[in-house]
Design an enzyme around this catalytic site. Structure first.
Site, short mmCIF file in Angstrom:
data_model
loop_
_atom_site.label_atom_id
_atom_site.label_comp_id
_atom_site.label_asym_id
_atom_site.label_seq_id
_atom_site.Cartn_x
_atom_site.Cartn_y
_atom_site.Cartn_z
N SER A 159 0.83 -1.20 0.00
CA SER A 159 0.00 0.00 0.00
C SER A 159 0.87 1.25 0.00
O SER A 159 2.03 1.21 0.45
CB SER A 159 -0.89 0.01 1.25
OG SER A 159 -1.53 1.25 1.42
N TYR A 185 0.05 -0.19 10.73
CA TYR A 185 -0.31 -0.53 9.35
C TYR A 185 0.85 -0.24 8.41
O TYR A 185 1.23 -1.08 7.58
CB TYR A 185 -1.55 0.26 8.94
CG TYR A 185 -1.98 -0.01 7.51
CD1 TYR A 185 -2.45 -1.26 7.13
CD2 TYR A 185 -1.93 1.00 6.55
CE1 TYR A 185 -2.85 -1.51 5.82
CE2 TYR A 185 -2.34 0.76 5.24
CZ TYR A 185 -2.80 -0.50 4.88
OH TYR A 185 -3.19 -0.74 3.59
#
Length: 335
Positions: A159, A185
């Site tokens: 990501s 994350y």
């Protein structure tokens, strides 16, 4: 630093769909495993790989949910596996290896994002455990089948969120530092990229190439379940009516467009004899700015910057993460 992160001028662009990417590619003699293949980007990846003739296996921790989600796609095998449970990963891999099949494509698409602090049975932070360690363990156990393919690809869905944090080697599981859901994350997504760098280095002699990618910022995959509507609106990914904002040039994509880079990395002949790179918009991404980005949900422009952070493709960090991962899962990766 030296880097492979040089765009190749792919024939595709930001708005292309996975279905368009797969056009003309025959996968009728290939076997693929897609984690997270029963929702969001993973589900679209499965659909498109099947449309090209691949045999596709989807591991899932929620069997009934997967059966329902995949009901309209013929010929998908569904097996039980939980990325947070090492015994479950071993059982899934053992069952697959017992068939004697080669594994040509492994798409690591499953993931969680910005979740509250939780830990697996080993005490490992859940985003790092799910997004990275579970996939590292899975690839290590499936290695004989990948090697048997004589030309396999391992694709890790990372990501843009890797900008939020490098891997904090001194405290990857937030045992001593305050938990921050975005830092956790970001660390896990950086780990996805570093894993691809090192896996490609170690695996290419056996014909296994590895890639990582940013699919785009996509609403409706289920990944955003821990975010409020206010947060999504502030980030610029939904409008005042709660509808997704679509602008592929700014990485704001549909699910069909978001799955395109996964499918491109897994199948495109444009990437033959290449690997160890981070991709976006169906091309190899350039190197980004050499600084961490402060994530600010009130500044939507931060989500549209392109490029991979230098720390995420650093070869020394990749080797260090490999050793740390072996230590944390308690076994060597037998390449």
């Amino acid at each position: 630093m030296t880097t492979k992160q040089t765009p190749i001028g792919s024939r595709f662009g930001a708005s292309v769909t996975a279905e368009e990417v797969i056009k003309g590619i025959d996968l009728s003699d290939k076997t693929a495993i897609v984690t997270g293949g029963y929702s969001g980007l993973g589900l679209e990846t499965v659909r498109v790989l099947r449309s090209a003739g691949a045999k596709v296996i989807v591991p899932t921790r929620d069997y009934n949910r997967a059966v329902n989600a995949l009901a309209n796609i013929d010929g998908v095998d569904i097996e039980v596996m939980d990325l947070m449970d090492p015994a479950s990963i071993n059982a899934f891999a053992d069952k697959f290896l017992a068939t004697g099949q080669a594994l040509h494509i492994l798409v690591n698409s499953a993931g969680i994002m910005a979740s509250p602090l939780s830990r697996d049975s080993r005490g490992y932070e859940s985003q790092f455990a799910t997004n990275h360690l579970g996939h590292f363990h899975l690839v290590s156990r499936l290695w004989p089948a990948l090697r048997k393919a004589n030309g396999a690809r391992v694709v890790s869905v990372s990501s843009w969120g890797h900008h939020f944090s490098p891997v904090v080697f001194d405290d990857p599981n937030f045992d001593r530092r305050d938990y921050d859901r975005w830092a956790a994350y970001g660390q896990s997504k950086t780990a996805n990229i570093l894993f691809a760098v090192e896996l490609d280095k170690r695996g290419q002699a056996d014909g296994v190439r590895a890639f990582s990618l940013h699919p785009g910022s996509i609403v409706g995959t289920g990944l955003e379940k821990h975010l409020s509507e206010e947060e999504l609106r502030a980030a610029g990914v939904i409008d005042e009516h709660g509808q997704p904002v679509l602008d592929p040039a700014k990485n704001l994509k549909t699910i069909a467009q978001g799955a395109a880079t996964s499918v491109w990395c897994a199948t495109s002949p444009e990437l033959n004899n290449m690997g160890g790179v981070y991709c976006e918009n169906c091309d190899i991404a350039p190197l980004g700015h050499d600084a961490e980005s402060d994530f600010d949900l009130d500044n939507e422009s931060t989500l549209t910057d392109s490029g991979v952070m230098p720390y995420a493709v650093d070869t020394e960090a990749a080797d260090r993460l490999w050793s740390l991962s072996e230590q944390l899962i308690g076994q060597k990766f037998a390449i």
